[in-house]
Design a protein around this motif. Structure first.
Motif, PDB file in Angstrom:
ATOM      1  N   GLU A 198       5.136   5.330  -3.432  1.00 22.87           N
ATOM      2  CA  GLU A 198       5.642   4.491  -2.105  1.00 22.87           C
ATOM      3  C   GLU A 198       4.882   5.460  -1.125  1.00 22.87           C
ATOM      4  OE1 GLU A 198       7.566   2.319  -1.723  1.00 22.87           O
ATOM      5  OE2 GLU A 198       7.775   2.139  -3.942  1.00 22.87           O
ATOM      6  N   ASN A 227       2.848   2.253  -6.475  1.00 21.56           N
ATOM      7  CA  ASN A 227       4.095   1.836  -6.172  1.00 21.56           C
ATOM      8  C   ASN A 227       5.040   2.841  -6.582  1.00 21.56           C
ATOM      9  OD1 ASN A 227       3.035  -0.553  -6.035  1.00 21.56           O
ATOM     10  ND2 ASN A 227       3.525  -1.533  -7.926  1.00 21.56           N
ATOM     11  N   GLN A 283      -2.154   0.564  -9.584  1.00 25.64           N
ATOM     12  CA  GLN A 283      -0.992   0.043  -8.889  1.00 25.64           C
ATOM     13  C   GLN A 283       0.114   0.437  -9.275  1.00 25.64           C
ATOM     14  OE1 GLN A 283      -1.644  -4.084 -10.173  1.00 25.64           O
ATOM     15  NE2 GLN A 283      -2.986  -4.664  -8.591  1.00 25.64           N
TER      16      GLN A 283
END
Length: 126
Positions: free
Chosen positions: A112, A109, A105
């Motif tokens: 992006e 992130n 995760q």
């Protein structure tokens, strides 16, 4: 590393590698030799429910185990035990694990990745 809660994503993984597997009936199962991969079920704790997985055979007789959904608290040194239906196929000691759900995760992130709506807007090349 101490996770903030018992259900923290850092405790979940969906990829692990064993040492050379000890197969019970056939060394290794014919399907695994033929296809280099095989669907079966796995558990690493006696009371645990069986988890669907895919085994990928390595040259040295070890396997990569890809779980259909991440399992909690897998630890190197535990034994991965493989089943087809009721039949126990064999087991191998867990040596290495893939990144945790939390790490994955974090990676997503950081990169992006474009959101699904943005991807849907991209015109296909004709």
């Amino acid at each position: 590393f101490k996770a903030p809660s018992t259900d923290h994503p850092a405790l979940y993984r969906d990829l692990l590698r064993t040492n050379r597997v000890h197969w019970i009936a056939e060394e290794p199962p014919a399907e695994l030799i033929r296809d280099k991969m095989m669907e079966c079920h796995f558990r690493f704790q006696h009371q645990m429910a069986l988890v669907p997985c895919v085994l990928t055979l390595n040259q040295d007789g070890s396997v990569w185990v890809t779980l259909v959904k991440p399992a909690r608290a897998i630890t190197p040194g535990q034994f991965a035990v493989f089943y087809k239906g009721e039949e126990c196929l064999g087991s191998g000691k867990i040596l290495r694990m893939g990144p945790s759900v939390y790490t994955m995760q974090q990676g997503r992130n950081r990169e992006e990745a474009p959101k699904k709506e943005e991807v849907d807007k991209i015109e296909p090349v004709t």
